[in-house]
Motif scaffolding. Structure first.
Motif, PDB file in Angstrom:
ATOM      1  N   ALA A 179       0.827  -1.210   0.000  1.00 58.11           N
ATOM      2  CA  ALA A 179       0.000   0.000   0.000  1.00 58.11           C
ATOM      3  C   ALA A 179       0.859   1.256   0.000  1.00 58.11           C
ATOM      4  N   ILE A 180       2.094   1.149   0.484  1.00 66.45           N
ATOM      5  CA  ILE A 180       3.000   2.303   0.522  1.00 66.45           C
ATOM      6  C   ILE A 180       3.246   2.825  -0.882  1.00 66.45           C
ATOM      7  N   GLU A 181       3.564   1.922  -1.836  1.00 57.16           N
ATOM      8  CA  GLU A 181       3.831   2.348  -3.216  1.00 57.16           C
ATOM      9  C   GLU A 181       2.562   2.476  -4.046  1.00 57.16           C
ATOM     10  N   PHE A 182       1.567   1.638  -3.780  1.00 60.08           N
ATOM     11  CA  PHE A 182       0.355   1.662  -4.601  1.00 60.08           C
ATOM     12  C   PHE A 182      -0.392   2.987  -4.482  1.00 60.08           C
ATOM     13  N   ARG A 183      -0.211   3.678  -3.378  1.00 64.15           N
ATOM     14  CA  ARG A 183      -0.929   4.933  -3.223  1.00 64.15           C
ATOM     15  C   ARG A 183      -0.409   6.007  -4.182  1.00 64.15           C
ATOM     16  N   HIS A 184       0.750   5.773  -4.804  1.00 61.11           N
ATOM     17  CA  HIS A 184       1.308   6.726  -5.755  1.00 61.11           C
ATOM     18  C   HIS A 184       0.903   6.416  -7.197  1.00 61.11           C
ATOM     19  N   SER A 185       0.169   5.352  -7.415  1.00 66.84           N
ATOM     20  CA  SER A 185      -0.181   4.951  -8.777  1.00 66.84           C
ATOM     21  C   SER A 185      -1.688   4.788  -8.913  1.00 66.84           C
ATOM     22  N   ARG A 186      -2.155   4.922 -10.134  1.00 67.42           N
ATOM     23  CA  ARG A 186      -3.560   4.725 -10.453  1.00 67.42           C
ATOM     24  C   ARG A 186      -3.652   3.685 -11.564  1.00 67.42           C
ATOM     25  N   PHE A 187      -4.401   2.630 -11.334  1.00 68.23           N
ATOM     26  CA  PHE A 187      -4.552   1.554 -12.311  1.00 68.23           C
ATOM     27  C   PHE A 187      -5.951   1.630 -12.904  1.00 68.23           C
ATOM     28  N   SER A 188      -6.038   1.507 -14.225  1.00 66.44           N
ATOM     29  CA  SER A 188      -7.348   1.559 -14.880  1.00 66.44           C
ATOM     30  C   SER A 188      -7.389   0.549 -16.010  1.00 66.44           C
ATOM     31  N   ALA A 189      -8.519  -0.151 -16.142  1.00 64.18           N
ATOM     32  CA  ALA A 189      -8.718  -1.122 -17.217  1.00 64.18           C
ATOM     33  C   ALA A 189      -9.621  -0.501 -18.266  1.00 64.18           C
ATOM     34  N   VAL A 190      -9.230  -0.616 -19.532  1.00 59.90           N
ATOM     35  CA  VAL A 190      -9.990  -0.057 -20.637  1.00 59.90           C
ATOM     36  C   VAL A 190     -10.531  -1.194 -21.482  1.00 59.90           C
ATOM     37  N   CYS A 191     -11.844  -1.244 -21.646  1.00 61.05           N
ATOM     38  CA  CYS A 191     -12.489  -2.285 -22.448  1.00 61.05           C
ATOM     39  C   CYS A 191     -13.201  -1.635 -23.633  1.00 61.05           C
ATOM     40  N   THR A 192     -13.006  -2.184 -24.834  1.00 62.77           N
ATOM     41  CA  THR A 192     -13.608  -1.614 -26.038  1.00 62.77           C
ATOM     42  C   THR A 192     -14.645  -2.580 -26.606  1.00 62.77           C
ATOM     43  N   ASP A 193     -15.306  -2.163 -27.677  1.00 62.99           N
ATOM     44  CA  ASP A 193     -16.303  -3.014 -28.323  1.00 62.99           C
ATOM     45  C   ASP A 193     -15.610  -4.014 -29.242  1.00 62.99           C
ATOM     46  N   ASP A 194     -16.336  -4.609 -30.176  1.00 65.57           N
ATOM     47  CA  ASP A 194     -15.784  -5.663 -31.035  1.00 65.57           C
ATOM     48  C   ASP A 194     -15.072  -5.122 -32.265  1.00 65.57           C
ATOM     49  N   SER A 195     -14.512  -3.920 -32.186  1.00 58.94           N
ATOM     50  CA  SER A 195     -13.816  -3.339 -33.338  1.00 58.94           C
ATOM     51  C   SER A 195     -12.443  -3.953 -33.563  1.00 58.94           C
ATOM     52  N   GLY A 196     -12.009  -4.773 -32.617  1.00 61.67           N
ATOM     53  CA  GLY A 196     -10.725  -5.435 -32.791  1.00 61.67           C
ATOM     54  C   GLY A 196      -9.637  -4.878 -31.906  1.00 61.67           C
ATOM     55  N   THR A 197      -9.901  -3.760 -31.244  1.00 61.09           N
ATOM     56  CA  THR A 197      -8.896  -3.184 -30.355  1.00 61.09           C
ATOM     57  C   THR A 197      -8.814  -4.003 -29.081  1.00 61.09           C
ATOM     58  N   PRO A 198      -7.621  -4.453 -28.698  1.00 59.72           N
ATOM     59  CA  PRO A 198      -7.502  -5.310 -27.509  1.00 59.72           C
ATOM     60  C   PRO A 198      -7.776  -4.558 -26.221  1.00 59.72           C
ATOM     61  N   VAL A 199      -8.111  -5.316 -25.201  1.00 60.72           N
ATOM     62  CA  VAL A 199      -8.301  -4.747 -23.878  1.00 60.72           C
ATOM     63  C   VAL A 199      -6.962  -4.260 -23.355  1.00 60.72           C
ATOM     64  N   ASN A 200      -6.946  -3.113 -22.720  1.00 56.76           N
ATOM     65  CA  ASN A 200      -5.702  -2.517 -22.273  1.00 56.76           C
ATOM     66  C   ASN A 200      -5.777  -2.195 -20.788  1.00 56.76           C
TER      67      ASN A 200
END
Length: 214
Positions: A179-200
């Motif tokens: 938690a000491i280091e995680f508080r300095h970072s922000r994690f986000s998941a990006v999901c797209t439709d079926d256009s072919g762009t992978p999940v990031n």
């Protein structure tokens, strides 16, 4: 019938009293059901934590093999947790002990690797403080494991059991230090439709002037 001493449990199929080690405490139903569920959930959340830690260190660590090795070690340790939880000691001792070795052995290796990495990366100049704490925890974890395997052959089962439970608690403390280091970072998941762009899965640094968030 003679009553078993405090801290022991007499099984139905044997005359040998079994001390309440971590495995035996979750060996009999209904405790075994709860034990399995807790170990499976712990393995899942542990794996998520180590993946996030890997992503956080990836752009900062020049020696990539340390980061990959740490990820691989704890991922295998998480798999070992599922073996410990789902294969009870008295039902399948070989697989259960294999899971125990993977969890504690590879988990201890992970602790030492992360302690060294913490000092090397030194996120926001907090690496020295966090690294010292993790080195102390890693040393304590290693000492508890050595004491456990040393005391059991001598018949000092109560003391060995205390060392095993302490080992588990110190592992939990070590994981909590992220938690000491995680508080300095922000994690986000990006999901797209079926256009072919992978999940990031994106990782970004939290600004000094913004409130800490995950």
């Amino acid at each position: 019938e003679r009553i078993a001493p405090l801290g022991t449990k007499r099984t139905a199929n044997t005359n040998v009293s079994s001390f309440s080690t971590f495995s035996i405490a979750g060996n009999f139903p209904p405790a075994s059901c709860i034990f399995s569920e807790v170990m499976n959930l712990s393995a899942f959340f542990g794996f998520i934590i180590v993946v996030l830690r890997y992503l956080q260190l990836k752009p900062r660590l020049d020696k990539a093999w340390l980061n990959v090795g740490s990820l691989a070690a704890f991922s295998a340790g998480c798999f070992g947790m599922t073996l410990v939880g789902n294969f009870q000691l008295f039902n399948d001792e070989m697989i259960h002990n294999l899971g125990t070795f993977m969890t504690f052995g590879l988990g201890t290796l992970f602790c030492w690797l992360q302690s060294y990495i913490t000092l090397r990366v030194n996120i926001r100049n907090e690496g020295r403080t966090a690294g010292i704490v993790r080195f102390l925890l890693s040393g304590t974890i290693t000492l508890c494991m050595i004491l456990y395997f040393s005391l059991m052959p001598q018949g000092l089962h109560v003391q060995a059991t205390q060392c095993q439970w302490a080992l588990v608690m110190f592992f939990l403390f070590f994981i909590g230090t992220f938690a000491i280091e995680f508080r300095h970072s922000r994690f986000s998941a990006v999901c797209t439709d079926d256009s072919g762009t992978p999940v990031n899965l994106a990782l970004s640094e939290v600004s000094r002037y913004q409130p800490d968030e995950m």
